[in-house]
Design a protein around this motif. Structure first.
Motif, PDB file in Angstrom:
ATOM      1  N   MET A   1      41.313  58.429  18.137  1.00  0.00           N
ATOM      2  CA  MET A   1      40.819  58.570  16.778  1.00  0.00           C
ATOM      3  C   MET A   1      40.768  60.059  16.426  1.00  0.00           C
ATOM      4  N   THR A   2      41.375  60.450  15.316  1.00  0.00           N
ATOM      5  CA  THR A   2      41.329  61.835  14.860  1.00  0.00           C
ATOM      6  C   THR A   2      40.776  61.890  13.441  1.00  0.00           C
ATOM      7  N   ASP A   3      40.041  62.935  13.151  1.00  0.00           N
ATOM      8  CA  ASP A   3      39.440  63.136  11.835  1.00  0.00           C
ATOM      9  C   ASP A   3      40.322  64.108  11.054  1.00  0.00           C
ATOM     10  N   PRO A   4      40.860  63.707   9.899  1.00  0.00           N
ATOM     11  CA  PRO A   4      41.774  64.591   9.164  1.00  0.00           C
ATOM     12  C   PRO A   4      41.127  65.889   8.691  1.00  0.00           C
ATOM     13  N   ARG A   5      39.801  65.970   8.634  1.00  0.00           N
ATOM     14  CA  ARG A   5      39.146  67.215   8.213  1.00  0.00           C
ATOM     15  C   ARG A   5      39.423  68.351   9.180  1.00  0.00           C
ATOM     16  N   THR A  28      46.369  69.719  15.137  1.00  0.00           N
ATOM     17  CA  THR A  28      47.398  68.878  14.533  1.00  0.00           C
ATOM     18  C   THR A  28      46.876  67.461  14.321  1.00  0.00           C
ATOM     19  N   GLY A  29      47.534  66.721  13.456  1.00  0.00           N
ATOM     20  CA  GLY A  29      47.122  65.363  13.152  1.00  0.00           C
ATOM     21  C   GLY A  29      47.302  64.384  14.297  1.00  0.00           C
ATOM     22  N   ASP A  30      48.131  64.737  15.286  1.00  0.00           N
ATOM     23  CA  ASP A  30      48.334  63.837  16.417  1.00  0.00           C
ATOM     24  C   ASP A  30      47.504  64.218  17.640  1.00  0.00           C
ATOM     25  N   GLY A  31      46.493  65.100  17.450  1.00  0.00           N
ATOM     26  CA  GLY A  31      45.563  65.419  18.534  1.00  0.00           C
ATOM     27  C   GLY A  31      45.883  66.649  19.350  1.00  0.00           C
ATOM     28  N   ASN A  47      44.136  69.488  23.603  1.00  0.00           N
ATOM     29  CA  ASN A  47      44.056  68.329  22.732  1.00  0.00           C
ATOM     30  C   ASN A  47      42.643  68.155  22.207  1.00  0.00           C
ATOM     31  N   TRP A  48      42.529  67.294  21.182  1.00  0.00           N
ATOM     32  CA  TRP A  48      41.233  67.055  20.560  1.00  0.00           C
ATOM     33  C   TRP A  48      41.140  65.598  20.125  1.00  0.00           C
ATOM     34  N   TYR A  58      37.216  69.093  21.892  1.00  0.00           N
ATOM     35  CA  TYR A  58      38.567  69.568  22.209  1.00  0.00           C
ATOM     36  C   TYR A  58      38.535  70.392  23.477  1.00  0.00           C
ATOM     37  N   ASN A  59      39.705  70.540  24.072  1.00  0.00           N
ATOM     38  CA  ASN A  59      39.850  71.365  25.268  1.00  0.00           C
ATOM     39  C   ASN A  59      41.212  72.019  25.230  1.00  0.00           C
TER      40      ASN A  59
END
Length: 122
Positions: A1-5, A28-31, A47-48, A58-59
């Motif tokens: 799950m990613t938050d577009p903000r 990025t939108g894909d993490g 990634n996040w 994120y790391n």
């Protein structure tokens, strides 16, 4: 799950032993995440993901090299954050530092991180 903000580029400030260290983080939108802090010589890649309605984690890893270009270890950085507005978040972070052989040398956590999003000026 990613938050577009979170997608986009942010100016970050890390409180490191009483000093403010400025950096950039691009999500990025894909993490994916690319980070740079003024106290390092290399970018970090990682990634996040979203962890809740207004929170994320994120790391990223940074390869450390000597002035001669020799691999001297890695920093593994981890951050958790919470949105305080659409263009600002606050969080906490830390890092573990490893030898070239992968042995943990030292680590820390609990450093304050703040960030402000920036975009294209019109």
């Amino acid at each position: 799950m990613t938050d577009p903000r979170l997608v986009g580029t942010w100016t970050t400030v890390l409180e490191d032993d009483g000093k403010s260290v400025v950096g950039l983080a691009s999500f990025t939108g894909d993490g994916g995440v690319t980070c740079y802090q003024a106290n390092t010589k290399n970018i970090g890649l990682g990634n996040w993901e979203s962890t809740g309605k207004d929170s994320f984690t994120y790391n990223f890893h940074i390869i450390a090299v000597s002035p001669e270009g020799e691999h001297v270890g890695e920093a593994h950085v981890f951050v958790t954050g919470d949105f305080v507005s659409e263009d600002r978040w606050e969080g906490s972070g830390g890092a573990n530092f490893y030898s070239p052989a992968g042995d943990l040398l030292r680590g820390h956590e609990g450093s304050k991180v703040t960030a402000r999003k920036f975009g294209i000026d019109k």
